[in-house]
Design a protein around this motif. Structure first.
Motif, PDB file in Angstrom:
ATOM      1  N   TYR A 202      51.174  40.931  34.258  1.00  0.00           N
ATOM      2  CA  TYR A 202      51.405  41.854  33.150  1.00  0.00           C
ATOM      3  C   TYR A 202      51.480  41.169  31.792  1.00  0.00           C
ATOM      4  CZ  TYR A 202      52.459  44.976  37.005  1.00  0.00           C
ATOM      5  OH  TYR A 202      52.381  45.717  38.159  1.00  0.00           O
ATOM      6  N   THR A 236      47.937  52.658  34.214  1.00  0.00           N
ATOM      7  CA  THR A 236      48.565  53.174  35.432  1.00  0.00           C
ATOM      8  C   THR A 236      49.968  52.639  35.661  1.00  0.00           C
ATOM      9  OG1 THR A 236      47.485  51.436  36.745  1.00  0.00           O
ATOM     10  CG2 THR A 236      46.352  53.545  36.584  1.00  0.00           C
ATOM     11  N   GLN A 237      50.235  51.391  35.290  1.00  0.00           N
ATOM     12  CA  GLN A 237      51.536  50.806  35.566  1.00  0.00           C
ATOM     13  C   GLN A 237      52.565  51.098  34.486  1.00  0.00           C
ATOM     14  OE1 GLN A 237      52.448  49.250  38.417  1.00  0.00           O
ATOM     15  NE2 GLN A 237      50.425  49.762  39.196  1.00  0.00           N
TER      16      GLN A 237
END
Length: 401
Positions: A202, A236-237
């Motif tokens: 991330y 999406t996350q």
């Protein structure tokens, strides 16, 4: 002990001990406390650890463990049995007990990856020569094979240490990438990026660096694929749109530096869609802006009316949508839009909860009907989705010269 053989301890990516050709590691959850004791003693190998400290570590919420002191001694015996599997009798005494305290025997020669990592980072920070600094950084990066004691990652004492080493690893990765790219060593920088993004998936900066390295090495298609992977991941996350820096980089990704091609048939073939479908054209927002500006130029010349439409999803209750609900809704809405519009219509995902569409050759009433048809089709296909579809239609502003 054999003076030529040294105990090797790995704590990054796994906890293992290797002596000669023999390796032991924690693969049995039933012996978790055995390995926790061993990991803790190795981690704090420079100090004596009281038995009370270890009892609180190993049995924090267990009041009825009989005689904790003897239970701990029994655990020490099991630790020594594990160390005995390495085939060297002296290693059975690597964890010592004296006067109510435990510690790692300092006379046992060993190489521990975290110690070597610390030493290399320290050396790099003090090195003025860029080549020597880079060499130390690369050695440290190779040592870092993953999180610190990953099988014990949820233990409270492991978490801050793991955070420290991960932060330090990302820091030296950025330093190494900068030094490598400054000297045009993009392939080496790319290899570091590829490993780093698997460890901290991330960190957007790592993905940006990786895409730049792919571009610099001529891997245009791989750069585009990775851009799409990253933007989808963050959608999406986390429900966030690509950053300005990421979208700006996208323009560089799609600028293909072609060699001269003399066969016009080959050029024409390259322009064709690889997978033509009976649906509208979905593109990245940066492409959508270019198409919008092109249409705005044409509208000024021809007087043609073009409309853009925006559909936004919101929760139909006071409770906001979860990220999972948002992702599912947007995926389904995207499919409905793609099949409801004409093949020459263009649309894009504008934000986490919005789609933007361009509707040429349509007056306001027809454009609104198109949008209403999309909303109705979505409601028909997914009647139980707990969302409201808000929409707005506006005319495209002609480009005035």
């Amino acid at each position: 002990m054999d003076s030529q053989t040294v105990l090797r301890v790995n704590m990054f990516g796994e906890f293992s001990m290797t002596y000669g050709d023999t390796t032991i590691m924690d693969q049995n959850s039933r012996s978790h406390k055995v390995w926790t004791l061993l990991e803790y003693v190795v981690t704090f190998r420079d100090k004596e650890i009281s038995q009370n400290e270890l009892i609180e570590l190993l049995w924090p919420e267990e009041d009825d463990i009989g005689d904790p002191s003897n239970t701990l001694k029994t655990l020490l015996h099991r630790v020594r049995s594990q160390l005995g599997q390495l085939g060297e009798e002296d290693l059975r005494k690597a964890v010592t007990y004296r006067r109510g305290s435990y510690r790692w025997a300092p006379e046992i020669p060993c190489h521990i990856d975290v110690s070597e990592f610390d030493a290399l980072c320290k050396r790099a920070s003090k090195e003025d020569d860029p080549n020597k600094r880079l060499s130390a950084l690369q050695q440290a990066i190779r040592l870092y094979k993953g999180d610190f004691l990953p099988r014990s990652a949820l233990d409270s004492w492991v978490m801050p240490i793991n955070t420290y080493y991960r932060t330090q690893y990302i820091k030296i990765v950025y330093e190494a990438i900068e030094l490598l790219t400054q000297t045009g060593r993009f392939s080496e920088a790319l290899a570091i990026c590829q490993k780093a993004v698997t460890i901290d998936i991330y960190d957007e900066g790592l993905h940006l660096a990786m895409i730049k390295c792919l571009l610099a090495t001529g891997a245009q298609r791989a750069a585009l694929q990775h851009y799409k992977y990253v933007t989808d991941l963050f959608f999406t996350q986390f429900g966030v749109s690509p950053s300005d820096e990421m979208t700006a980089l996208y323009k560089d990704v799609v600028k293909t530096d072609k060699n001269m091609e003399l066969d016009f048939g080959v050029i024409k073939e390259g322009l064709q869609e690889l997978d033509p479908k009976s649906r509208a054209f979905c593109c990245e927002y940066e492409f959508f802006k270019d198409i919008y500006q092109l249409e705005a130029r044409g509208a000024m010349r021809t007087g043609e009316v073009i409309h853009i439409a925006l559909i936004t999803i919101t929760s139909d209750s006071r409770k906001p949508l979860t990220q999972k609900q948002t992702n599912l809704t947007m995926d389904r809405l995207g499919e409905v839009i793609g099949t409801s519009l004409r093949r020459n219509d263009v649309y894009t995902r504008y934000s986490v909860t919005q789609y933007l569409m361009m509707l040429p050759s349509a007056n306001f009433e027809n454009a609104q009907m198109v949008v209403n048809r999309i909303v109705a089709a979505f409601r028909s296909q997914y009647p139980k989705m707990p969302v409201t579809l808000q929409n707005k239609v506006l005319p495209l502003d002609p480009l005035e010269t």
